[in-house]
Design a protein around this motif. Structure first.
Motif, PDB file in Angstrom:
ATOM      1  N   LEU A   1      -7.789 -19.946  -8.332  1.00 24.76           N
ATOM      2  CA  LEU A   1      -7.203 -21.042  -9.105  1.00 24.76           C
ATOM      3  C   LEU A   1      -8.280 -22.098  -9.337  1.00 24.76           C
ATOM      4  O   LEU A   1      -9.195 -22.247  -8.541  1.00 24.76           O
TER       5      LEU A   1
ATOM      6  N   ALA B   1      -2.245  -6.649   5.725  1.00 24.76           N
ATOM      7  CA  ALA B   1      -1.464  -5.440   5.974  1.00 24.76           C
ATOM      8  C   ALA B   1      -2.397  -4.367   6.500  1.00 24.76           C
ATOM      9  O   ALA B   1      -3.605  -4.419   6.279  1.00 24.76           O
ATOM     10  N   ARG B   2      -1.850  -3.395   7.207  1.00 24.19           N
ATOM     11  CA  ARG B   2      -2.682  -2.309   7.685  1.00 24.19           C
ATOM     12  C   ARG B   2      -2.769  -1.228   6.632  1.00 24.19           C
ATOM     13  O   ARG B   2      -1.768  -0.859   6.019  1.00 24.19           O
TER      14      ARG B   2
ATOM     15  N   LEU C   1       0.823  -1.197   0.000  1.00 25.01           N
ATOM     16  CA  LEU C   1       0.000   0.000   0.000  1.00 25.01           C
ATOM     17  C   LEU C   1       0.866   1.258   0.000  1.00 25.01           C
ATOM     18  O   LEU C   1       1.777   1.392   0.819  1.00 25.01           O
TER      19      LEU C   1
ATOM     20  N   THR D   1      -0.004 -12.309  -6.165  1.00 29.85           N
ATOM     21  CA  THR D   1       0.051 -13.733  -5.833  1.00 29.85           C
ATOM     22  C   THR D   1       1.148 -14.374  -6.673  1.00 29.85           C
ATOM     23  O   THR D   1       1.235 -14.112  -7.870  1.00 29.85           O
TER      24      THR D   1
ATOM     25  N   ARG E   1       2.226   3.304   3.177  1.00 29.27           N
ATOM     26  CA  ARG E   1       2.601   2.388   4.256  1.00 29.27           C
ATOM     27  C   ARG E   1       3.828   1.565   3.877  1.00 29.27           C
ATOM     28  O   ARG E   1       4.754   1.436   4.662  1.00 29.27           O
ATOM     29  N   HIS E   2       3.827   1.001   2.671  1.00 27.84           N
ATOM     30  CA  HIS E   2       4.935   0.131   2.258  1.00 27.84           C
ATOM     31  C   HIS E   2       5.893   0.807   1.279  1.00 27.84           C
ATOM     32  O   HIS E   2       6.972   0.305   1.038  1.00 27.84           O
TER      33      HIS E   2
ATOM     34  N   VAL F   1      -6.544 -17.215  -3.022  1.00 27.54           N
ATOM     35  CA  VAL F   1      -5.505 -16.583  -2.218  1.00 27.54           C
ATOM     36  C   VAL F   1      -5.952 -15.138  -1.996  1.00 27.54           C
ATOM     37  O   VAL F   1      -6.301 -14.452  -2.955  1.00 27.54           O
TER      38      VAL F   1
ATOM     39  N   LEU G   1      -8.098   1.975   4.295  1.00 26.72           N
ATOM     40  CA  LEU G   1      -9.420   1.480   3.912  1.00 26.72           C
ATOM     41  C   LEU G   1      -9.335  -0.029   3.778  1.00 26.72           C
ATOM     42  O   LEU G   1      -8.244  -0.594   3.718  1.00 26.72           O
TER      43      LEU G   1
ATOM     44  N   THR H   1      -6.853 -13.821  -5.775  1.00 22.21           N
ATOM     45  CA  THR H   1      -6.481 -14.635  -6.922  1.00 22.21           C
ATOM     46  C   THR H   1      -7.200 -15.974  -6.798  1.00 22.21           C
ATOM     47  O   THR H   1      -7.223 -16.560  -5.720  1.00 22.21           O
TER      48      THR H   1
ATOM     49  N   ARG I   1     -15.190   2.358  -3.484  1.00 20.95           N
ATOM     50  CA  ARG I   1     -15.377   2.258  -4.928  1.00 20.95           C
ATOM     51  C   ARG I   1     -16.206   1.034  -5.304  1.00 20.95           C
ATOM     52  O   ARG I   1     -17.123   1.123  -6.115  1.00 20.95           O
ATOM     53  N   HIS I   2     -15.871  -0.117  -4.729  1.00 21.48           N
ATOM     54  CA  HIS I   2     -16.577  -1.357  -5.087  1.00 21.48           C
ATOM     55  C   HIS I   2     -17.567  -1.802  -4.027  1.00 21.48           C
ATOM     56  O   HIS I   2     -18.390  -2.671  -4.275  1.00 21.48           O
TER      57      HIS I   2
ATOM     58  N   LEU J   1     -12.027  -2.361  -3.689  1.00 24.81           N
ATOM     59  CA  LEU J   1     -11.643  -1.244  -2.837  1.00 24.81           C
ATOM     60  C   LEU J   1     -12.863  -0.639  -2.149  1.00 24.81           C
ATOM     61  O   LEU J   1     -13.863  -0.328  -2.798  1.00 24.81           O
TER      62      LEU J   1
ATOM     63  N   VAL K   1      -9.194  -3.109   1.647  1.00 21.18           N
ATOM     64  CA  VAL K   1      -8.773  -3.414   0.281  1.00 21.18           C
ATOM     65  C   VAL K   1      -8.597  -4.924   0.171  1.00 21.18           C
ATOM     66  O   VAL K   1      -7.959  -5.529   1.034  1.00 21.18           O
TER      67      VAL K   1
ATOM     68  N   GLY L   1      -7.367  -8.075  -2.480  1.00 20.25           N
ATOM     69  CA  GLY L   1      -6.812  -8.555  -3.744  1.00 20.25           C
ATOM     70  C   GLY L   1      -6.914 -10.066  -3.745  1.00 20.25           C
ATOM     71  O   GLY L   1      -6.278 -10.725  -2.926  1.00 20.25           O
TER      72      GLY L   1
END
Lengths: 268, 268
Positions: free
Chosen positions: B90, B78-79, A2, A88, A5-6, B40, B82, B88, B5-6, B2, B84, B86
């Motif tokens: 399979l 992670a902090r 992010l 990923t 932060r990162h 994931v 908002l 993936t 937004r979503h 997000l 968020v 992500g």
């Protein structure tokens, strides 16, 4: 990963962020003893992000993947308020079982491969507001290490072939990550702080800032070195440095003092 | 995916967001003709997020995965400022080649499986500030469809077995997504707007808001219905509804008028 932060866009280029995002995830695969093969990247970007930044990000992903022969095979994109990356990684174990975190047993040795403390030293220079130009030698190398980790990818599958019983990549700081191995294995890990070679960038940054270089080596994250446990007596070769031993008990100790009870002053 | 937004945390529960995030990604796998096997999940969360919200999110992921026999196999946290996500996904193709977007050929038919326009109708009710309680019947169903898509997962591998030549899940809106199939296949797709069954929640919401229900059916996203192209003459069964034809040319047309040139008023 992010923004804010990162990484900060004023400290790292799009190219740097791409290389780092790729490296962090490729290192996770190597740390299980596998060869990374592909990345899937979910990307959130603000509407006003310069296209050049995004092109550079893509180049960074491509170049870091090329180090291990992997590639970005898919992903998704969405508009957000900040740059956000969700990555990923997939890899190939070559038919071997994965090396997990839980296999450490008393009598085995703890070894590390790759850089330790470099990224933390570089970040400390940036946070102290130091101007570190490209010709600043070892100091610039430290800052570059913060921008782009350099994981020892090939050491992961090699460790698996050497019989590693537990492994991870150092992302939170060595003492904290060894704590994960100790907890998962139900063992105690004793670290010898004198066993580490302190890299020149770490030493130079410590001198510049009046800091303790071994502190960065033991607690600095983001270099994505590999830490692994091996049966005693295995010939590990030059890439690995034995830095500790597995004994009965729990937790991590430095010079016999428990890390979580103040055994290392700067452990948080 | 997000926050802001979503999804909005005042419109969707943690459980809803978990189900939706899982469904969107599992549907992508089904749309290639595969059976989803695992997810994931990379998660960014603010420090003040209630733990109960996160527990509910996890439950939502678990329950949506259970619909197809998949599970969450890994991830990271992670902090952030908002929420968020992500994700993936399979899956397993069962030895068949994947059904991609590029196989549509003139003479073939276009069919859809699953709900269309429901999520868009529900979102429109929320955006209009309508209070839609649990006992509001079809209107509540529409709002629920926005909160939790209900993709026809099994129709994906079934379509592959029936010989589908191109397929995707409808996430942006049917006309726009058919445009992807037309472009990838180098063909033109003609849609018959009279061929669609308008669902009761869509009809009820349209009446409530004075909107055109077919507009939501043709342009509303997020239901994650499947749209596929089949050779003419294949017996498709009840799950599929033939809604168009593939011809030589380019683009998507409704009643002979090009969508991108105003062939459907509310296409954006």
């Amino acid at each position: 990963m992010l923004e804010g932060r990162h990484f900060r866009r004023d400290w790292s280029s799009g190219y740097d962020v791409g290389r780092k995002a790729a490296a962090q995830n490729l290192a996770d695969i190597a740390a299980m003893g596998a060869v990374p093969t592909s990345l899937v990247v979910g990307l959130g970007i603000p509407a006003d992000l310069p296209v050049g930044w995004l092109d550079a990000l893509t180049d960074g992903f491509r170049d870091e993947c090329a180090v291990v022969g992997a590639s970005v095979v898919g992903g998704d994109i969405a508009r957000g308020d900040l740059v956000v990356l969700g990555v990923t990684a997939l890899g190939d174990l070559g038919g071997r079982p994965p090396v997990t975190r839980s296999g450490a047993r008393p009598g085995q040795v703890v070894a590390v491969a790759g850089r330790l403390g470099h990224a933390a030293a570089g970040l400390a220079l940036l946070e102290a507001g130091r101007d570190v130009p490209r010709d600043a030698g070892a100091l610039f190398e430290a800052v570059e290490a913060h921008r782009r980790p350099c994981p020892p990818y090939a050491c992961g599958p090699a460790a698996a072939r050497l019989g590693a019983t537990a492994m991870l990549d150092v992302s939170d700081g060595l003492l904290q990550d060894l704590g994960h191995l100790a907890r998962a294995g139900g063992v105690r890990i004793e670290v010898d702080p004198g066993a580490f070679t302190v890299g020149e960038p770490v030493a130079a940054a410590a001198k510049e800032l009046g800091a303790d270089p071994v502190d960065w080596v033991l607690t600095g994250g983001e270099d994505h070195a590999l830490a692994a446990v091996f049966p005693a007596g295995v010939a590990l070769g030059d890439a690995w440095q034995v830095v500790g031993a597995v004994v009965a008990g729990e937790g991590v100790a430095v010079r016999g003092r428990d890390v979580e009870r103040g055994g290392w002053d700067h452990f948080q």
